[in-house]
Design a protein around this motif. Sequence first.
Motif, short mmCIF file in Angstrom:
data_model
loop_
_atom_site.label_atom_id
_atom_site.label_comp_id
_atom_site.label_asym_id
_atom_site.label_seq_id
_atom_site.Cartn_x
_atom_site.Cartn_y
_atom_site.Cartn_z
N ALA A 10 0.85 -1.19 0.00
CA ALA A 10 0.00 0.00 0.00
C ALA A 10 0.89 1.23 0.00
N PHE A 11 0.47 2.28 -0.73
CA PHE A 11 1.28 3.48 -0.86
C PHE A 11 0.70 4.64 -0.05
N PHE A 12 1.63 5.48 0.44
CA PHE A 12 1.28 6.67 1.21
C PHE A 12 2.19 7.80 0.73
N SER A 13 2.34 8.85 1.53
CA SER A 13 3.11 10.01 1.07
C SER A 13 4.44 10.19 1.79
N THR A 14 4.50 9.92 3.09
CA THR A 14 5.70 10.18 3.88
C THR A 14 6.13 8.94 4.65
N GLY A 15 7.37 8.96 5.12
CA GLY A 15 7.86 7.85 5.92
C GLY A 15 7.07 7.69 7.20
#
Length: 421
Positions: free
Chosen positions: A105-110
Amino acid sequence: MKNNELHQRRLQATPRGIGVMCGFYAEKAENATLWDVEGNEVIDFAAGIAVLNTGHRHPKVMAAVEKQLQAFTHTAYQIVPYESYVSLAERINDRVPVDGPAKTAFFSTGAEAVENAVKIARAYTKRAGVITFGGGFHGRTFMTMALTGKVAPYKIGFGPFPGSIYHAQYPNALHGVSTEDALKSLERIFKADIAPDQVAAILLEPVQGEGGFNVAPADFMNALRKLCDNHGILLIVDEVQSGFARTGKLFATEYYDVKPDLITMAKSLAGGLPLSAVAGRAEVMDAPAPGGLGGTYAGNPLAVAAAHAVLDVIDEENLCERANHLGKHLVEVLTQAKAQCPYIADIRAQGSMVAVEFNDPSTGAPSPEFTKQVQDKALAAGVLLLSCGIYGNVIRFLYPLTIPEVQFRKALDIIHQSLTR
C-alpha cells in the motif's frame, strides 16, 4: 537575490520550529551538485536526507514525471484507481524480502508508512503494544514521535504521547550494548511493562538512520525473529532511510536470513517526490477493513511514475553494486584519516550507508563540537554533510549513488582534509 536577504525573509515568514541547517538557498541541482541563488556550487552528500539515491533530476525520473503530467496529476487512488499504482505494487511485491505472497500500500511520507504499519499490525494481531528501540527514528507525528528513541529535538514540549509504546536497547558495541544486553532489555519490558501476548509488533531499523547508522547484528535479528514467532508478534523493519540500494542491496534486510512481516519504505523510493509504502505478507496486509488504509494524496500518480523510473535506474545502472564500490572507497579514506584524527572513535558502513563517530580522545565522551567543526570545514570547501546520532557526534554520508567518479574523489579529498587539518 542574496542568501542573507532570503534568510531575513525566512525568519519573518516561517516559525523557528522548522530548523534550517544551511545558510544558503538552493536555486538548481543536477545529480550530486547543488547551486545556490548566488551561484555557489556544493557537492551534495546529504541528498535531501537520503532521498536522492538516483541523484537530483535523473533524466529518466524527469521524463517519467513529465509524461504523467500530460495524462493526469490526481484522482485520489481510492476514488478512481490507476494502473501505475497497481504495477508499482506488483514490482515491489516481487522484490520485498518477506515470506510468501506480498501486498503493498502506498502513502506520502515515511511517518505515514510507519503509522500505517502499526495500524496493520494492530488490526492483524488484535493487540495494542509496540516495542521499538532507543536511537531509532520513525517520524514526527504523534505516533511516530512516541516510537522514536531520541528526545531532542523531536519530542521536546510535545507530550503526552500515545500509550502502549515501549523502548528497548539497540545493540551498539561502541557504547557497550551487546546483543545479549538488548535482548535482556526486551525481557525486562515483558516483565515490567507489558506481557508479550499483548504486543502487536517489534519495530526497528536494520540500520539506524538518525541514530547514527548503527547496523543491527545478525544474531540480534535472528533472535528477534524467533522471539516474535514464539509470542505471535509481528516483526516490522523500517527501511525508510536504508532502502533502495543505499546499503548495496535493494533493502538492508536482505543482508539477514530473517524475513520480516512488514517493511516500511519512503525517501529514495520516488527520486525526490513524496511517496512511501508499507509492504508485507499478504494475509497481514489484508487485516484492515476496506477504507482503513489510504489518504487523499497516497500513491500520487506523479510520484508513482517517478518510482517506476527509480526502480529502472537502480537495475539499469547497477546502483547496488555501485553503492558497495563507493562505500568501500569512502571507508578507505576514513580509515586513513583515523591515523591522524584521534577523535574518530568508530567507522560504520553497509554499502554506501557510511558514518563516522567522534569522541573526545582525552575523555572518551561524545564530541558534537568536533563533529560540527568537520561539517563546517567540509561545507566551506564545498561538500555538504549531515550529522546524526543521539549525541550529535556522528557524520553520515548520503551522496547520490549516481555521483560521477571524479566528483566523488574530489569530495573524498575534501573530507580527508576536513578530518586531518
